[in-house]
Design an enzyme around this catalytic site. Structure first.
Site, mmCIF file in Angstrom:
data_model
loop_
_atom_site.group_PDB
_atom_site.id
_atom_site.type_symbol
_atom_site.label_atom_id
_atom_site.label_comp_id
_atom_site.label_asym_id
_atom_site.label_seq_id
_atom_site.Cartn_x
_atom_site.Cartn_y
_atom_site.Cartn_z
ATOM 1 N N ASP A 37 0.854 -1.191 0.000
ATOM 2 C CA ASP A 37 0.000 0.000 0.000
ATOM 3 C C ASP A 37 0.888 1.238 0.000
ATOM 4 O OD1 ASP A 37 -3.265 0.292 0.925
ATOM 5 O OD2 ASP A 37 -2.034 2.117 0.923
ATOM 6 N N TYR A 154 -12.946 6.777 -13.759
ATOM 7 C CA TYR A 154 -13.083 5.620 -12.869
ATOM 8 C C TYR A 154 -13.748 4.454 -13.604
ATOM 9 C CZ TYR A 154 -14.212 2.928 -8.640
ATOM 10 O OH TYR A 154 -14.311 1.936 -7.685
ATOM 11 N N LYS A 158 -12.218 0.709 -14.384
ATOM 12 C CA LYS A 158 -12.794 -0.506 -13.807
ATOM 13 C C LYS A 158 -13.335 -1.459 -14.880
ATOM 14 C CE LYS A 158 -11.838 0.274 -9.512
ATOM 15 N NZ LYS A 158 -10.868 -0.592 -8.813
ATOM 16 N N THR A 189 -16.369 2.152 3.335
ATOM 17 C CA THR A 189 -14.905 2.226 3.510
ATOM 18 C C THR A 189 -14.484 3.691 3.492
ATOM 19 O OG1 THR A 189 -14.343 2.288 1.164
ATOM 20 C CG2 THR A 189 -14.637 0.093 2.126
HETATM 21 N N1 LIG Z 1 -15.898 1.252 -1.378
HETATM 22 C C1 LIG Z 1 -16.692 1.052 -2.429
HETATM 23 O O1 LIG Z 1 -17.904 1.331 -2.377
HETATM 24 C C2 LIG Z 1 -16.137 0.448 -3.695
HETATM 25 C C3 LIG Z 1 -17.055 0.071 -4.679
HETATM 26 C C4 LIG Z 1 -16.576 -0.534 -5.826
HETATM 27 C C5 LIG Z 1 -15.239 -0.773 -5.994
HETATM 28 N N2 LIG Z 1 -14.359 -0.393 -5.036
HETATM 29 C C6 LIG Z 1 -12.941 -0.716 -5.277
HETATM 30 O O2 LIG Z 1 -12.491 -1.565 -4.240
HETATM 31 C C7 LIG Z 1 -11.093 -1.364 -4.021
HETATM 32 C C8 LIG Z 1 -10.861 -1.096 -2.545
HETATM 33 O O3 LIG Z 1 -11.520 0.116 -2.218
HETATM 34 P P1 LIG Z 1 -11.872 0.561 -0.734
HETATM 35 O O4 LIG Z 1 -13.261 1.064 -0.782
HETATM 36 O O5 LIG Z 1 -11.492 -0.487 0.217
HETATM 37 O O6 LIG Z 1 -10.952 1.860 -0.624
HETATM 38 P P2 LIG Z 1 -9.933 2.393 0.466
HETATM 39 O O7 LIG Z 1 -9.669 3.810 0.063
HETATM 40 O O8 LIG Z 1 -10.406 2.108 1.840
HETATM 41 O O9 LIG Z 1 -8.631 1.515 0.183
HETATM 42 C C9 LIG Z 1 -7.874 1.683 -0.988
HETATM 43 C C10 LIG Z 1 -6.415 1.518 -0.646
HETATM 44 O O10 LIG Z 1 -5.651 1.711 -1.849
HETATM 45 C C11 LIG Z 1 -4.491 2.418 -1.505
HETATM 46 N N3 LIG Z 1 -3.931 3.134 -2.651
HETATM 47 C C12 LIG Z 1 -4.460 4.197 -3.297
HETATM 48 N N4 LIG Z 1 -3.607 4.634 -4.242
HETATM 49 C C13 LIG Z 1 -2.527 3.807 -4.177
HETATM 50 C C14 LIG Z 1 -1.313 3.758 -4.894
HETATM 51 N N5 LIG Z 1 -1.005 4.652 -5.850
HETATM 52 N N6 LIG Z 1 -0.434 2.777 -4.590
HETATM 53 C C15 LIG Z 1 -0.701 1.888 -3.596
HETATM 54 N N7 LIG Z 1 -1.824 1.907 -2.878
HETATM 55 C C16 LIG Z 1 -2.724 2.859 -3.168
HETATM 56 C C17 LIG Z 1 -4.928 3.395 -0.419
HETATM 57 O O11 LIG Z 1 -3.831 3.874 0.341
HETATM 58 C C18 LIG Z 1 -5.910 2.548 0.374
HETATM 59 O O12 LIG Z 1 -5.274 1.905 1.452
HETATM 60 C C19 LIG Z 1 -10.693 -0.201 -4.926
HETATM 61 O O13 LIG Z 1 -10.095 -0.723 -6.094
HETATM 62 C C20 LIG Z 1 -12.005 0.463 -5.252
HETATM 63 O O14 LIG Z 1 -11.964 1.137 -6.483
HETATM 64 C C21 LIG Z 1 -14.775 0.228 -3.894
#
Ligand SMILES: NC(=O)c1ccc[n+]([C@@H]2O[C@H](COP(=O)([O-])OP(=O)(O)OC[C@H]3O[C@@H](n4cnc5c(N)ncnc54)[C@H](O)[C@@H]3O)[C@@H](O)[C@H]2O)c1
Length: 251
Positions: A37, A154, A158, A189
């Site tokens: 991360d 985005y 995706k 989250t």
């Molecule tokens: N939360 C939602 O509703 C949701 C819905 C659909 C998809 N997602 C996807 O699920 C995945 C996890 O999302 P989440 O909601 O747990 O988000 P989150 O923000 O809690 O976690 C994402 C993590 O990615 C890390 N990150 C960001 N940029 C980075 C980089 N350049 N290098 C390394 N690490 C990096 C951040 O530091 C963070 O710890 C993501 O790919 C997100 O797009 C989330």
């Protein structure tokens, strides 16, 4: 018998949200987990939490925007734990932009972090996964299929994750490597709590973002990650699995 005893898992985005929940779940089920991360402090905190619970974890500084860092992360897993069975790509960024605000730099940042990093990590991991007949679980989104206003970058990133994962599932099926995509809807989250909305947007255009009843919890998604990554899902590959509380079917 724990489902991941003797297995090695690499998890990106492990400092927060669903990446963290997935790392905790895989470790609780016996996997040795390599955590990557950008948030080094949060990543180490996840490793500490896993070790405090009796698991095995190693945290590595990782920037998904950097090809060399993606390659180094895979190598770190192999160096640290001697191989690789499961790859979970959860690191990602999300924001809303009016089209006129969306510069090429911002657009390319989304593609690089959300899509190119996933491609690079999977490519680098594949020789190791072929040896173990391992598998990949990539995080896309409901937005891999359901397109939303103000999320041009985005959604493109995706939809790309879903596409490349399915291509790899086809290419490596004969090698015994599976690859699947998780498509979450609204999950509680930090990403969702801190998301940026631009001034002057038309809320009516975001109607398809409303979750049904409640948002999901990261642990509910981690349970799906663990199932797909386990041998219980041995006949599931090339799938995009939606975990959205029924949101997609209501559209
Ligand atoms: N939360 C939602 O509703 C949701 C819905 C659909 C998809 N997602 C996807 O699920 C995945 C996890 O999302 P989440 O909601 O747990 O988000 P989150 O923000 O809690 O976690 C994402 C993590 O990615 C890390 N990150 C960001 N940029 C980075 C980089 N350049 N290098 C390394 N690490 C990096 C951040 O530091 C963070 O710890 C993501 O790919 C997100 O797009 C989330």
């Amino acid at each position: 018998m724990k489902r991941f005893e003797g297995k090695v898992a690499l998890v990106t985005g492990a400092a927060s949200g669903m990446g963290k929940a997935s790392a905790l779940r895989l470790a609780a089920e016996g996997a040795k987990v390599l955590l990557g991360d950008l948030n080094a402090e949060g990543n180490q905190a996840t490793a500490n939490e896993i070790e405090a619970a009796g698991g095995v974890a190693h945290a590595v500084a990782f920037n998904a925007a950097d090809e060399a860092s993606c390659k180094a992360l895979v190598q770190a897993a192999v160096d640290q734990f001697g191989g690789l069975d499961v790859v979970v790509n959860a690191a990602g960024i999300a924001s809303f932009y009016h089209l006129h605000e969306l510069t090429n730099d911002i657009f390319n940042k989304f593609i690089t972090i959300n899509l190119t990093s996933v491609f690079t990590i999977c490519r680098e991991a594949m020789p190791h996964l072929k040896k173990t007949k391992g598998n990949i679980v990539n995080f896309a989104s409901l937005n891999a299929k359901v397109m939303t206003a103000y999320q041009t970058a985005y959604c493109a990133s995706k939809a790309g994750v879903a596409a490349i994962t399915k291509c790899m599932a086809q290419e490596f099926e004969a090698d015994g490597v599976r690859a699947n995509v998780i498509c979450p809807g609204g999950i509680e989250t930090p990403m969702v709590k801190n998301i940026r909305f631009p001034e002057g947007l038309n809320r009516r255009l975001l109607a398809n973002l409303q979750p049904l009843g409640r948002k999901g919890e990261p642990e509910e998604v981690a349970a799906l990650v663990a199932f797909l990554a386990s041998s219980e899902a041995s006949y599931i590959s090339g799938e995009d699995i939606f975990i959205d509380g029924g949101a997609r079917s209501a559209l």
